[in-house]
Scaffold this active site. Structure first.
Site, PDB file in Angstrom:
ATOM      1  N   CYS A 267       0.820  -1.206   0.000  1.00  0.00           N
ATOM      2  CA  CYS A 267       0.000   0.000   0.000  1.00  0.00           C
ATOM      3  C   CYS A 267       0.864   1.271   0.000  1.00  0.00           C
ATOM      4  O   CYS A 267       1.505   1.568  -0.988  1.00  0.00           O
ATOM      5  CB  CYS A 267      -0.974  -0.029   1.182  1.00  0.00           C
ATOM      6  SG  CYS A 267      -2.411   1.050   0.942  1.00  0.00           S
ATOM      7  N   HIS A 357      -3.690  -5.221   0.004  1.00  0.00           N
ATOM      8  CA  HIS A 357      -3.453  -5.750   1.341  1.00  0.00           C
ATOM      9  C   HIS A 357      -3.463  -7.270   1.354  1.00  0.00           C
ATOM     10  O   HIS A 357      -4.528  -7.891   1.448  1.00  0.00           O
ATOM     11  CB  HIS A 357      -4.517  -5.235   2.319  1.00  0.00           C
ATOM     12  CG  HIS A 357      -4.388  -3.782   2.627  1.00  0.00           C
ATOM     13  ND1 HIS A 357      -3.742  -3.306   3.734  1.00  0.00           N
ATOM     14  CD2 HIS A 357      -4.821  -2.691   1.946  1.00  0.00           C
ATOM     15  CE1 HIS A 357      -3.779  -1.984   3.746  1.00  0.00           C
ATOM     16  NE2 HIS A 357      -4.428  -1.588   2.665  1.00  0.00           N
ATOM     17  N   GLU A 359      -2.648  -9.145   3.738  1.00  0.00           N
ATOM     18  CA  GLU A 359      -3.120  -9.654   5.036  1.00  0.00           C
ATOM     19  C   GLU A 359      -4.643  -9.746   5.056  1.00  0.00           C
ATOM     20  O   GLU A 359      -5.212 -10.537   5.814  1.00  0.00           O
ATOM     21  CB  GLU A 359      -2.632  -8.771   6.179  1.00  0.00           C
ATOM     22  CG  GLU A 359      -3.452  -7.543   6.477  1.00  0.00           C
ATOM     23  CD  GLU A 359      -3.339  -6.456   5.427  1.00  0.00           C
ATOM     24  OE1 GLU A 359      -4.196  -5.555   5.400  1.00  0.00           O
ATOM     25  OE2 GLU A 359      -2.382  -6.517   4.609  1.00  0.00           O
TER      26      GLU A 359
END
Length: 382
Positions: A267, A357, A359
Site C-alpha cells: 500500500c 493488502h 493480510e
C-alpha cells in the site's frame, strides 16, 4: 443499549461542492470534517474503522446494512477507530453475533466518531465516482432540523477550508511511538524490521506465522537503527497521506535498497518504493477501497480478488520494464478495473511491493502467497 432510529437527532452531510444529504445522527452527535471516500466491502466494517490508513477520512459504506454483527475484541486492526466520520444507510437496531461485545453505534459513540445514517449512500457514492473524492462535513444535533439555506452555506464554507489530503504527511500521526516485537510462531527463521506507517495488526501476525520475528519500528526510525537489528528483511506498511510528502521515509528506503537488504512493501509502502526508484505518484479520482478489487499478477496471469485502501498510485509504465538507479523494474500487478499499477518488482535487487493488502483482514486470501515470496527472497539472500 443503542437508541432506536426514531430517537436519533437530525444530521446533515455537506460536500465541498455544495451538495447535501439529510439524515439521522449515528454514533456521536457533533460535527466532523474529512475527505469523503467510499468502501465497497460488504463485511469487515470493524477492520475498516480501525485501519490507520483511513485517518482524516469520512468513510461511506456502500453496503446498505451495517452493524448487524456488532463489535468484538478480536477483529480491530489497531487500538482505536481512525476514521473521521462514518456514513451508513441502514444501521442495525441490535447486534446478532456470538462474538459481539457491544453494538457498533455504542463503540462509535464511546470513541467520539460522528456519523450519519438514513441517507441514500448509493446516490452519494455515484456522486463521488463522478466528481471525485472531496472534502465533506457531518453535522448533527437539534439545530440541524431548522437550519436555513444560508446556514448550510456557512457549513459548506467551513468544509472547503478543511485541509486537503493532497500534500498531507500523516504517517507520523498514526505510527507507534515505541518499538515493539511480535515473536515468531514456532521456530524463528528470520528477523524483519517493519516500519510502522499505519500498520494493521494482522500483518506482523501473519509474518510471525512464517517464522519471522517482527520488530515494529516508528515512522521516524533511522537507517542506523534498522541496521542495528541485522535484519534479514525490511518491510514498509500501509498508511495514510500523500506519498509525495514522505521525504524521510523515501530517504530511509533508498538506504535499505543501497544496502541490498530484501524489501517488501504494501500500500503506502508500494508508493514509497515507487518514489525511491524514481517514479512519480498521483492522486486517484476516487481511489480503491473495499475487499473485492480484481488484480492480475502479471508473472502468472492469475487474477486475484484483493483488499484495497488507497487514494494514491504509482506512475510507472505497465507496457515495458523501466531502467532506474537500482536496475530494471517491472510492474508486477495491475488493477483490471482501470489498469492502475498495483505492484512493483525489482529485477536486479531484492525488492518488491504491492498496492493492496495481502493480510486481507477482513477480505479474501488470494494474495497470501506474497508473504511466502518474502520468505523465499530472504532465504535466497542469505
Amino acid at each position: 443499549m443503542t437508541q432506536l432510529l426514531l430517537d436519533r437527532p437530525p444530521a446533515l452531510l455537506v460536500l465541498e461542492d455544495g451538495r447535501t444529504f439529510r439524515g439521522d445522527a449515528y454514533g456521536a452527535v457533533g460535527e466532523t470534517v474529512g475527505e469523503a471516500v467510499f468502501s465497497t466491502g460488504m463485511t469487515g466494517y470493524q477492520e475498516t474503522l480501525t485501519d490507520p490508513s483511513y485517518h482524516r477520512q469520512v468513510v461511506v459504506m456502500t453496503a446498505p446494512h451495517v452493524g448487524n454483527t456488532g463489535v468484538n475484541t478480536e477483529d480491530p486492526e489497531s487500538s482505536r477507530i481512525w476514521v473521521s466520520g462514518y456514513v451508513v444507510r441502514d444501521p442495525a437496531l441490535r447486534p446478532s453475533n456470538w462474538r459481539s461485545t457491544k453494538p457498533l453505534e455504542d463503540e462509535l459513540r464511546d470513541q467520539g466518531v460522528v456519523g450519519i445514517s438514513g441517507i441514500d449512500t448509493r446516490a452519494l457514492t455515484r456522486h463521488l465516482r463522478e466528481r471525485g473524492a472531496m472534502r465533506v462535513g457531518i453535522f448533527s444535533g437539534s439545530r440541524i432540523a431548522g437550519m436555513r439555506s444560508a446556514d448550510v452555506q456557512v457549513l459548506a464554507d467551513r468544509v472547503r477550508t478543511a485541509p486537503s489530503m493532497s500534500g498531507a504527511a500523516l504517517a507520523g500521526e498514526v505510527s507507534t511511538t515505541e518499538p515493539y516485537v511480535v515473536e515468531a510462531v514456532g521456530e524463528k527463521r528470520f528477523t524483519v524490521a517493519a516500519v510502522d506507517l499505519g500498520i494493521k495488526a494482522m500483518t506482523p501476525q501473519l509474518m510471525a506465522q512464517h517464522g519471522i520475528e517482527v520488530h515494529v519500528l516508528p515512522q521516524w526510525t533511522s537507517f542506523e537503527e534498522v541496521a542495528a537489528l541485522s535484519p534479514d528483511g525490511v518491510f514498509f506498511s500501509n498508511g495514510p497521506g500523500d506519498p509525495a510528502s514522505a521525504e524521510s521515509e523515501v530517504a530511509l528506503l533508498r538506504e535499505v535498497l543501497d544496502a541490498r537488504i530484501p524489501f517488501f512493501g504494501i500500500c503506502f509502502g508500494n508508493q514509497l518504493l515507487g518514489r525511491a526508484l524514481g517514479f512519480g505518484t498521483y492522486k486517484l479520482k476516487y481511489g480503491h477501497r473495499g475487499i473485492n478489487q480484481p488484480v492480475m499478477d502479471r508473472r502468472t496471469g492469475k487474477v486475484e480478488v484483493t483488499s484495497h485502501n488507497h487514494g494514491f498510485a504509482v506512475d510507472a509504465p505497465v507496457d515495458r520494464d523501466s531502467d532506474t538507479p537500482y536496475g530494471r523494474v517491472r510492474v508486477s500487478h495491475v488493477c483490471l478495473n482501470d489498469e492502475v499499477v498495483e505492484g512493483l518488482e525489482c529485477l536486479d535487487i531484492p525488492a518488491y511491493s504491492v498496492q493492496y493488502h495481502p493480510e486481507a483482514a477482513a477480505g479474501p486470501h488470494d494474495a497470501a502467497y506474497l508473504f511466502d515470496r518474502f520468505v523465499e527472497m530472504m532465504e535466497g539472500n542469505r
